[in-house]
Design an enzyme around this catalytic site. Structure first.
Site, PDB file in Angstrom:
ATOM      1  N   CYS A   1       0.622  -1.183  -0.118  1.00  0.00           N
ATOM      2  CA  CYS A   1      -0.269  -0.141  -0.035  1.00  0.00           C
ATOM      3  C   CYS A   1       0.684   1.337   0.444  1.00  0.00           C
ATOM      4  O   CYS A   1       0.622   2.327  -0.692  1.00  0.00           O
ATOM      5  CB  CYS A   1      -0.913  -0.137   1.006  1.00  0.00           C
ATOM      6  SG  CYS A   1      -1.672   1.842   1.078  1.00  0.00           S
TER       7      CYS A   1
ATOM      8  N   CYS B   1      -1.916   2.369  -2.787  1.00  0.00           N
ATOM      9  CA  CYS B   1      -2.873   3.055  -2.490  1.00  0.00           C
ATOM     10  C   CYS B   1      -2.007   4.404  -2.161  1.00  0.00           C
ATOM     11  O   CYS B   1      -2.383   5.132  -2.641  1.00  0.00           O
ATOM     12  CB  CYS B   1      -3.274   2.472  -1.205  1.00  0.00           C
ATOM     13  SG  CYS B   1      -3.810   1.176  -0.766  1.00  0.00           S
TER      14      CYS B   1
ATOM     15  N   LYS C   1      -0.797   5.642  -5.698  1.00  0.00           N
ATOM     16  CA  LYS C   1      -2.107   5.375  -6.925  1.00  0.00           C
ATOM     17  C   LYS C   1      -2.942   6.774  -6.294  1.00  0.00           C
ATOM     18  O   LYS C   1      -2.807   7.321  -7.258  1.00  0.00           O
ATOM     19  CB  LYS C   1      -1.945   4.152  -6.697  1.00  0.00           C
ATOM     20  CG  LYS C   1      -3.238   4.019  -7.346  1.00  0.00           C
ATOM     21  CD  LYS C   1      -5.030   4.364  -6.855  1.00  0.00           C
ATOM     22  CE  LYS C   1      -4.944   3.951  -5.031  1.00  0.00           C
ATOM     23  NZ  LYS C   1      -5.415   2.402  -5.818  1.00  0.00           N
TER      24      LYS C   1
ATOM     25  N   TYR D   1      -9.056  -3.641 -10.797  1.00  0.00           N
ATOM     26  CA  TYR D   1      -8.939  -2.103 -10.483  1.00  0.00           C
ATOM     27  C   TYR D   1      -7.459  -1.536 -10.608  1.00  0.00           C
ATOM     28  O   TYR D   1      -7.635  -0.433 -10.706  1.00  0.00           O
ATOM     29  CB  TYR D   1      -9.394  -2.306  -8.727  1.00  0.00           C
ATOM     30  CG  TYR D   1      -9.112  -2.379  -8.357  1.00  0.00           C
ATOM     31  CD1 TYR D   1      -8.164  -1.426  -7.677  1.00  0.00           C
ATOM     32  CD2 TYR D   1      -9.290  -3.466  -7.471  1.00  0.00           C
ATOM     33  CE1 TYR D   1      -7.093  -2.173  -6.453  1.00  0.00           C
ATOM     34  CE2 TYR D   1      -8.424  -4.542  -6.522  1.00  0.00           C
ATOM     35  CZ  TYR D   1      -7.306  -3.216  -6.230  1.00  0.00           C
ATOM     36  OH  TYR D   1      -6.692  -3.904  -4.432  1.00  0.00           O
TER      37      TYR D   1
ATOM     38  N   GLU E   1      -7.270   1.662 -13.412  1.00  0.00           N
ATOM     39  CA  GLU E   1      -6.968   2.947 -12.062  1.00  0.00           C
ATOM     40  C   GLU E   1      -4.909   4.079 -12.876  1.00  0.00           C
ATOM     41  O   GLU E   1      -5.132   4.234 -12.951  1.00  0.00           O
ATOM     42  CB  GLU E   1      -6.275   2.328 -10.770  1.00  0.00           C
ATOM     43  CG  GLU E   1      -7.651   2.153  -9.857  1.00  0.00           C
ATOM     44  CD  GLU E   1      -7.349   2.198  -8.081  1.00  0.00           C
ATOM     45  OE1 GLU E   1      -8.720   2.410  -7.339  1.00  0.00           O
ATOM     46  OE2 GLU E   1      -6.229   1.642  -7.786  1.00  0.00           O
TER      47      GLU E   1
ATOM     48  N   ASP F   1      -3.515  -9.537   2.845  1.00  0.00           N
ATOM     49  CA  ASP F   1      -3.969 -10.971   0.970  1.00  0.00           C
ATOM     50  C   ASP F   1      -3.750 -11.124   0.416  1.00  0.00           C
ATOM     51  O   ASP F   1      -3.968 -12.590  -0.379  1.00  0.00           O
ATOM     52  CB  ASP F   1      -2.821  -9.091   0.353  1.00  0.00           C
ATOM     53  CG  ASP F   1      -4.040  -7.825  -0.173  1.00  0.00           C
ATOM     54  OD1 ASP F   1      -4.465  -7.215   0.573  1.00  0.00           O
ATOM     55  OD2 ASP F   1      -3.123  -7.094  -0.647  1.00  0.00           O
TER      56      ASP F   1
ATOM     57  N   HIS G   1     -26.609  19.860   1.659  1.00  0.00           N
ATOM     58  CA  HIS G   1     -26.776  20.473   0.316  1.00  0.00           C
ATOM     59  C   HIS G   1     -25.816  21.465   0.129  1.00  0.00           C
ATOM     60  O   HIS G   1     -25.347  22.460   0.825  1.00  0.00           O
ATOM     61  CB  HIS G   1     -28.484  21.124   0.243  1.00  0.00           C
ATOM     62  CG  HIS G   1     -29.227  21.365  -0.807  1.00  0.00           C
ATOM     63  ND1 HIS G   1     -29.407  20.925  -2.795  1.00  0.00           N
ATOM     64  CD2 HIS G   1     -29.286  23.306  -1.584  1.00  0.00           C
ATOM     65  CE1 HIS G   1     -29.316  21.190  -3.420  1.00  0.00           C
ATOM     66  NE2 HIS G   1     -29.165  22.574  -2.699  1.00  0.00           N
TER      67      HIS G   1
ATOM     68  N   GLU H   1     -25.967  13.544  -0.813  1.00  0.00           N
ATOM     69  CA  GLU H   1     -26.892  14.300  -0.962  1.00  0.00           C
ATOM     70  C   GLU H   1     -28.199  13.023  -1.300  1.00  0.00           C
ATOM     71  O   GLU H   1     -29.089  12.468  -1.418  1.00  0.00           O
ATOM     72  CB  GLU H   1     -27.070  15.143  -0.694  1.00  0.00           C
ATOM     73  CG  GLU H   1     -29.074  15.648  -0.312  1.00  0.00           C
ATOM     74  CD  GLU H   1     -28.806  17.863  -1.245  1.00  0.00           C
ATOM     75  OE1 GLU H   1     -29.913  17.869  -0.931  1.00  0.00           O
ATOM     76  OE2 GLU H   1     -28.180  18.046  -1.568  1.00  0.00           O
TER      77      GLU H   1
END
Length: 506
Positions: free
Chosen positions: A60, A65, A68, A217, A221, A342, A481, A486
Site C-alpha cells: 500500500c 494505495c 496510486k 481495478y 486505475e 491479502d 446541500h 446528498e
C-alpha cells in the site's frame, strides 16, 4: 478458534513474530506490543522481476494505495486545469476571452505540460519519509524490527536470512503471516519486457504510450491516471471489467474511460512481446493484431507471496490457484500460525481490512477479547478510476444470487454533480448511485456511487451499513446541500417501476 498452546511462561524468544512489514503486519505487531507481548517483525522486500525495490510499509505505502492516489490526484489536477478552470474564469487571459467571444471553452494544450520526473520524484520522496516513520514507530512501540527473510523449520522456529546471506534462527510461541501478494506475471513469450504496479510508480523514464494488460481495478486505475496526465493508453481486456464488482457500475466506468480517450482492446490477451530496434515493445495479441508501445504494464491479478515461507514444513497447504493460505478466523491449519491480509484466501485485498483484522486478532490473542471478530462483508472501498466508484456491501448480482431477485428492491438515480455543471465536457457525463434493499426488512444490502470524491462520500455510509441500517434510515436522513453524497438520501425511483431515474434538481 482452537487452542494454540500459548502459555505466558513459554520458552521461546518471542510471544509473536510477524512475517511481513506491510500495513496489516505493522498494525498487528504494535497492537500486540501495546498489550504486553514480546513482538518482532520480519520484513524483507524481494525485488520485482524488473528490479524494483522499496522500504518498510508493504504494498500500500510503497507500490499501491499511496502512490496510486497521488498520481490519480495529478490526473485530476490536469483535468481541473484543462476542462474545469476555464469555465470558472480561472487562468483565462484577456486575449483568450476575446478569442472565445465571451464563451468559455476547454483548454487545448499545444504541447505536453506534464513532467513525469517531477511527479515520480516527489511521490518517491514522500514514500521514503513514510518508510522512515514506520521504523521509528516500531522502535517507539517496543517492536523488534528485523530486515530478514523468514522460513518455517517447525511450528515454533524460523530460519532467518539477512541481506548479506547470513543465516540464523528465532523462535516464537505464535506466528502471524502477513506477507501480502505480488503481481501475477504474463505467461507469454517476452513477458520479462513488461512491468507491473510494483514498478510503475518509480519508473525512471516517461511511460510514453502505455498498454495496460488486465481489467482489474489496478489496471484501470493505472490506465486512468496515465491518461489523465496526458499519455496515450490502451487497455487489453480478456473478458469483463472489474470482476467481482457491480456489473452495472463497472460498465459505466468502462464507458466513461472510453470517453476520456482510453482505447479498449476487448476479448484479447498478449501472446508475444518483443523489443524493437527503436526500443519500443511490439505486442502480438490473441486475435492476431499487433501494435507497439513504450511501456507494457501487467495487472492481471495477484498471487500470495508464500513460495519460500517453508509452509510445507509445518503442514500448511495453500490454495494452488493463488498460493494463498486458507484460514478460519485468521487461524491456519496449524493452530499457533495465523494469517491476515491479502495472503489470506478469500480476504478482500484492501489495506484497511488487513489493518483492522490485525488489530482485532492481536486483541483476541493478547488482550482477552474473544469477541473481537473481523467482519469482511460490509467493507467500504473505492476504485480510483477517472470517474471514481465507491461501494459497500453486496453487488446487485451477488444480492440476487443470495436473496433472490424477487425479494429485492433496487433504488437508483442519475445525477450531474454541481461542480460539473459549468463545464461542457463534464456535463456530458452523469454520476450514478443505487441502493440494494431487502424488501421484507427494508435492510440495505449494498450501496454504490459513481462520481467525485467517492471515498469521502461512502465512508460514513459504511458505518451505517455496519449498524444494519434500513433504507428508511437513509432517506430519513437530512442531506447536506448541495453535495453529491446528498443524492443517496434522496433515492426514490426503483428499477422495477421503470420510471426515469434522472435527478430533477433541488
Amino acid at each position: 478458534m482452537v487452542p494454540d498452546g500459548h502459555v505466558p511462561d513459554h520458552p521461546y524468544d518471542y510471544d509473536l513474530v510477524v512475517i511481513g512489514g506491510g500495513s496489516g503486519g505493522l498494525a498487528a505487531s504494535k497492537e500486540a506490543a501495546a498489550l504486553g507481548a514480546r513482538v518482532a517483525v520480519l520484513d524483507y522486500v524481494k525485488p520485482s522481476p524488473a528490479g524494483s525495490t522499496w522500504g518498510l510499509g508493504g504494498t500500500c505505502v510503497n507500490v499501491g494505495c499511496i502512490p496510486k492516489k497521488l498520481m490519480h490526484h495529478a490526473a485530476n489536477l490536469n483535468a481541473y486545469r484543462k476542462i474545469d478552470a476555464p469555465h470558472f474564469g480561472v487562468g483565462v487571459s484577456k486575449s483568450q476571452f476575446e478569442e472565445w467571444m465571451g464563451m468559455s471553452q476547454d483548454v487545448e494544450d499545444q504541447e505536453e505540460k506534464h513532467n513525469w520526473e517531477i511527479l515520480k520524484t516527489n511521490v518517491q520522496n514522500h514514500i521514503r519519509g513514510l518508510n522512515f516513520k514506520y521504523r521509528v514507530d516500531l522502535r517507539e512501540k517496543n517492536v523488534t524490527y528485523l530486515n530478514m527473510l523468514g522460513k518455517f523449520l517447525d511450528p515454533h522456529t524460523l530460519e532467518t536470512v539477512d541481506k548479506k546471506g547470513n543465516k540464523g534462527t528465532l523462535t516464537s510461541s505464535r506466528f502471524l503471516v502477513a506477507v501480502g501478494g505480488r503481481p501475477s506475471p504474463l505467461s507469454c513469450e517476452g513477458a520479462e519486457l513488461a512491468i507491473s504496479s510494483d514498478d510503475i510508480f518509480s519508473l525512471d523514464r516517461d511511460p510514453g504510450h502505455v498498454l495496460c494488460v488486465g481489467a482489474s481495478y489496478i489496471s484501470l486505475e493505472c490506465a486512468g491516471f496515465l491518461r489523465g496526465i496526458g499519455k496515450d493508453v490502451t487497455v487489453a481486456v480478456r473478458s469483463i471489467l472489474l470482476r467481482g464488482f457491480d456489473r452495472e457500475c463497472a460498465d459505466m466506468i468502462g464507458e466513461y474511460m472510453k470517453s476520456e480517450g482510453i482505447v479498449f482492446k476487448e476479448e484479447v490477451v498478449p501472446t508475444k512481446l518483443a523489443k524493437t530496434d527503436g526500443g519500443k515493445i511490439a505486442v502480438t495479441f490473441s486475435n492476431g493484431d499487433q501494435a507497439e508501445y513504450d511501456t507494457v504494464l501487467v495487472a492481471i491479478g495477484r498471487t500470495g507471496d508464500t513460495q519460500k515461507l517453508g509452509l510445507e514444513n509445518v503442514g500448511i497447504d495453500v490454495n494452488p490457484k493463488n498460493s494463498k493460505i486458507p484460514a478460519k478466523l485468521e487461524q491456519t491449519a496449524v493452530p499457533n500460525v495465523y494469517v491476515i491480509g491479502d495472503v489470506m484466501d478469500g480476504c478482500p485485498e484492501l489495506t484497511p481490512v488487513a489493518i483492522h483484522a490485525g488489530r482485532l486478532l492481536s486483541r483476541r490473542l493478547f488482550g482477552g477479547s474473544p469477541s473481537s471478530i473481523m467482519d469482511y462483508r460490509n467493507v467500504c472501498t473505492t476504485v480510483f478510476t477517472p470517474i471514481e466508484y465507491g461501494t459497500v456491501g453486496y453487488s446487485e448480482e451477488d444480492a440476487k444470487n443470495e436473496y433472490g431477485e424477487e425479494n429485492l428492491e433496487v433504488y437508483h438515480k442519475y445525477f450531474i454533480p454541481l461542480e460539473w455543471s459549468l463545464s461542457h465536457s463534464r456535463s456530458e457525463h452523469q454520476g450514478f448511485c443505487k441502493a440494494i434493499v431487502y424488501k421484507a426488512s427494508r435492510k440495505v444490502l449494498g450501496l454504490h456511487y459513481l462520481g467525485p470524491n467517492a471515498g469521502e462520500v461512502l465512508q460514513g455510509f459504511g458505518t451505517a451499513m455496519k449498524l444494519g441500517c434500513t433504507f428508511d434510515d437513509i432517506i430519513g436522513t437530512v442531506g447536506i446541500h448541495p453535495t453529491t453524497a446528498e443524492e443517496l438520501t434522496t433515492l426514490s425511483i426503483t428499477k422495477e417501476s421503470g420510471a426515469d431515474a434522472k435527478a430533477s434538481g433541488c
